[in-house]
Design a protein around this motif. Structure first.
Motif, PDB file in Angstrom:
ATOM      1  N   PRO A 115       0.806  -1.224   0.000  1.00 44.16           N
ATOM      2  CA  PRO A 115       0.000   0.000   0.000  1.00 44.16           C
ATOM      3  C   PRO A 115       0.834   1.265   0.000  1.00 44.16           C
ATOM      4  O   PRO A 115       0.307   2.346  -0.247  1.00 44.16           O
ATOM      5  CB  PRO A 115      -0.811  -0.126   1.295  1.00 44.16           C
ATOM      6  N   SER A 116       2.105   1.169   0.307  1.00 49.21           N
ATOM      7  CA  SER A 116       2.940   2.364   0.408  1.00 49.21           C
ATOM      8  C   SER A 116       3.259   2.929  -0.971  1.00 49.21           C
ATOM      9  O   SER A 116       3.311   2.203  -1.963  1.00 49.21           O
ATOM     10  CB  SER A 116       4.237   2.047   1.146  1.00 49.21           C
ATOM     11  N   LYS A 117       3.486   4.213  -1.004  1.00 51.90           N
ATOM     12  CA  LYS A 117       3.920   4.882  -2.215  1.00 51.90           C
ATOM     13  C   LYS A 117       5.436   4.783  -2.295  1.00 51.90           C
ATOM     14  O   LYS A 117       6.150   5.281  -1.432  1.00 51.90           O
ATOM     15  CB  LYS A 117       3.480   6.345  -2.216  1.00 51.90           C
ATOM     16  N   THR A 118       5.930   4.123  -3.330  1.00 53.68           N
ATOM     17  CA  THR A 118       7.357   3.874  -3.460  1.00 53.68           C
ATOM     18  C   THR A 118       7.871   4.356  -4.808  1.00 53.68           C
ATOM     19  O   THR A 118       7.092   4.594  -5.743  1.00 53.68           O
ATOM     20  CB  THR A 118       7.676   2.375  -3.303  1.00 53.68           C
ATOM     21  N   LEU A 119       9.179   4.451  -4.884  1.00 47.06           N
ATOM     22  CA  LEU A 119       9.844   4.894  -6.107  1.00 47.06           C
ATOM     23  C   LEU A 119      10.943   3.890  -6.449  1.00 47.06           C
ATOM     24  O   LEU A 119      11.871   3.700  -5.655  1.00 47.06           O
ATOM     25  CB  LEU A 119      10.453   6.281  -5.909  1.00 47.06           C
ATOM     26  N   PRO A 120      10.862   3.226  -7.601  1.00 45.41           N
ATOM     27  CA  PRO A 120      11.927   2.272  -7.963  1.00 45.41           C
ATOM     28  C   PRO A 120      13.192   3.010  -8.380  1.00 45.41           C
ATOM     29  O   PRO A 120      13.147   3.993  -9.126  1.00 45.41           O
ATOM     30  CB  PRO A 120      11.323   1.487  -9.130  1.00 45.41           C
ATOM     31  N   SER A 141      16.344  14.429  -5.386  1.00 51.88           N
ATOM     32  CA  SER A 141      15.332  15.331  -4.839  1.00 51.88           C
ATOM     33  C   SER A 141      14.352  15.812  -5.901  1.00 51.88           C
ATOM     34  O   SER A 141      13.212  16.148  -5.584  1.00 51.88           O
ATOM     35  CB  SER A 141      16.026  16.531  -4.182  1.00 51.88           C
ATOM     36  N   SER A 142      14.762  15.848  -7.158  1.00 55.29           N
ATOM     37  CA  SER A 142      13.836  16.250  -8.210  1.00 55.29           C
ATOM     38  C   SER A 142      12.718  15.238  -8.416  1.00 55.29           C
ATOM     39  O   SER A 142      11.688  15.556  -8.995  1.00 55.29           O
ATOM     40  CB  SER A 142      14.593  16.444  -9.531  1.00 55.29           C
ATOM     41  N   ASP A 143      12.910  14.005  -7.924  1.00 53.75           N
ATOM     42  CA  ASP A 143      11.882  12.966  -7.997  1.00 53.75           C
ATOM     43  C   ASP A 143      11.120  12.808  -6.692  1.00 53.75           C
ATOM     44  O   ASP A 143      10.343  11.861  -6.549  1.00 53.75           O
ATOM     45  CB  ASP A 143      12.520  11.629  -8.374  1.00 53.75           C
ATOM     46  N   GLY A 144      11.351  13.697  -5.745  1.00 57.30           N
ATOM     47  CA  GLY A 144      10.647  13.627  -4.465  1.00 57.30           C
ATOM     48  C   GLY A 144      11.380  12.889  -3.373  1.00 57.30           C
ATOM     49  O   GLY A 144      10.806  12.658  -2.297  1.00 57.30           O
ATOM     50  N   VAL A 145      12.622  12.523  -3.608  1.00 55.68           N
ATOM     51  CA  VAL A 145      13.390  11.807  -2.584  1.00 55.68           C
ATOM     52  C   VAL A 145      13.891  12.801  -1.551  1.00 55.68           C
ATOM     53  O   VAL A 145      14.377  13.879  -1.891  1.00 55.68           O
ATOM     54  CB  VAL A 145      14.571  11.048  -3.221  1.00 55.68           C
ATOM     55  N   GLN A 146      13.786  12.430  -0.287  1.00 56.15           N
ATOM     56  CA  GLN A 146      14.240  13.260   0.807  1.00 56.15           C
ATOM     57  C   GLN A 146      15.144  12.461   1.727  1.00 56.15           C
ATOM     58  O   GLN A 146      15.097  11.222   1.763  1.00 56.15           O
ATOM     59  CB  GLN A 146      13.060  13.820   1.610  1.00 56.15           C
ATOM     60  N   ARG A 147      15.924  13.174   2.479  1.00 54.93           N
ATOM     61  CA  ARG A 147      16.823  12.524   3.431  1.00 54.93           C
ATOM     62  C   ARG A 147      16.015  11.844   4.534  1.00 54.93           C
ATOM     63  O   ARG A 147      15.045  12.406   5.035  1.00 54.93           O
ATOM     64  CB  ARG A 147      17.767  13.565   4.031  1.00 54.93           C
ATOM     65  N   GLY A 148      16.416  10.649   4.908  1.00 59.19           N
ATOM     66  CA  GLY A 148      15.741   9.910   5.960  1.00 59.19           C
ATOM     67  C   GLY A 148      14.711   8.920   5.460  1.00 59.19           C
ATOM     68  O   GLY A 148      14.145   8.182   6.272  1.00 59.19           O
ATOM     69  N   MET A 149      14.452   8.863   4.157  1.00 59.65           N
ATOM     70  CA  MET A 149      13.486   7.900   3.629  1.00 59.65           C
ATOM     71  C   MET A 149      14.078   6.500   3.621  1.00 59.65           C
ATOM     72  O   MET A 149      15.275   6.313   3.389  1.00 59.65           O
ATOM     73  CB  MET A 149      13.058   8.303   2.211  1.00 59.65           C
TER      74      MET A 149
END
Length: 370
Positions: A115-120, A141-149
């Motif tokens: 159910p989680s929203k993930t990014l391959p 970060s341009s794809d929505g990645v943030q530190r701590g994920m």
């Protein structure tokens, strides 16, 4: 006699030849041979020379034919070796592409189930320096990645993002020094803190000697670290023994048994459940909000903090006191009877005795006792 032979020497030689010829003819007739003796003698004299000449000719012919034939065979051998190398390279490339496609398909299927929203993402390089236990991935970060994920695979947790750049991100593996995850065992529900050791195994701290734990038992994420969602497989217990300050527990991360090529970055997730011990590790993933409570008292809804940030222990304690006071028909901050804080708050709080118009509650007088 000597003078006679000397005088008739030619005649004597002729006579000897005739007699010899007659003897030879007699021998030939007696032996019933059709081949003349002279021919036999001639053949016997010439045969060794002919055999030698034929051996020399055969050797020379074999040498020259073998030389030119070997030249052709050598060229053919080099060509076949080159083709074999090219075919092996193509085979390796096709096998790598097939394995990558299978991993991508498995990762996409796993992504569709959770159910989680993930990014391959795909690993594009390793961190600098030996023993860093960090990798670079191709999303930033341009794809929505943030530190701590958190980063995960179908086999379990991988690590977390420690730096997000515009086009790439740096992921710290769970085996790195300083990497921490809150975990819980599947069978005995023993809680602890998984810490990276810089090696292939991770240590689980804060496990008491009295806590039941067996080798081979699975550990899952508990969600208390607010990074990894609850219910993700972590790994099996490889070593457990009693120590001075508590049990020494080593866990082999299930996601890092082989080389990582692809993974998922959890952008937004929900917590899941830990499967029963008789089931294999769950492939579902969840994330980020606080884990489900273990007691009904904790299941009551809690108002968010006034500043909009994360709830602290003080906020939860104040909310508990507020619900407990309302369940006894009282209000915080109003003079009067003090609430009994030793009682557990009820699920349906009793409305306070004070009327809506603000008038004080009616006083009840008890009849005098006899």
């Amino acid at each position: 006699m000597d003078s006679f032979l000397g005088r008739y020497r030619n005649l004597s030689v002729l006579l000897l030849l005739v007699v010899g010829q007659l003897l030879l003819l007699a021998y030939q007739v007696r032996s019933s041979q059709d081949v003349p003796l002279i021919r036999i003698w001639a053949v016997a004299a010439v045969s060794p020379l002919a055999r030698g000449l034929e051996a020399g000719r055969s050797a020379a012919a074999s040498f020259f034919s073998g030389y030119f034939l070997l030249r052709d065979v050598r060229a053919e051998n080099e060509r076949l070796r080159k083709e074999l190398g090219e075919l092996r390279l193509k085979n390796h490339l096709l096998a790598a592409e097939l394995a990558s496609a299978e991993r991508a398909q498995a990762l996409e299927q796993y992504r569709a189930r959770i159910p989680s929203k993930t990014l391959p993402v795909r690993v594009i390089g390793a961190g600098a320096g030996p023993g860093t236990h960090t990798v670079f991935v191709d999303r930033g970060s341009s794809d929505g990645v943030q530190r701590g994920m958190a980063t995960i695979t179908p086999e379990g947790i991988v690590g977390k993002v420690v730096a997000a750049y515009p086009m790439a991100s740096l992921v710290q593996l769970i085996t790195a020094q300083g990497a921490v995850a809150s975990v819980i065992s599947q069978k005995s529900r023993v809680r602890g803190a998984l810490k990276g050791t810089g090696a292939s195994l991770c240590a689980v701290d804060h496990v008491e000697n009295k806590d039941p734990l067996e080798p081979g038992e699975w550990f899952y994420t508990s969600g208390n670290d607010r990074v990894f969602p609850r219910g993700l497989p972590v790994g099996r217990v490889a070593l457990v023994r009693e120590g001075r300050g508590g049990k020494e527990v080593l866990v082999e991360p299930s996601a890092l048994r082989s080389r990582i090529e692809e993974m998922l970055i959890v952008l937004d997730g929900v917590h899941g459940l830990i499967p029963p011990p008789d089931q294999p590790p769950a492939e579902g993933v969840s994330l980020l909000p606080p884990p489900p409570p273990d007691s009904p008292q904790e299941a009551a809804p809690v108002a968010p903090a006034a500043n909009g940030g994360a709830l602290t222990d003080a906020d939860r304690l104040a909310e508990r006191y507020r619900r407990l006071t309302e369940s006894q028909g009282l209000q915080l901050g109003v003079k009067g009877r003090i609430a009994d804080f030793t009682r557990e708050p009820s699920q349906s709080p009793v409305p306070p005795a004070e009327k809506k118009n603000g008038s004080p509650p009616e006083k009840r007088t008890e009849p005098p006792r006899p």
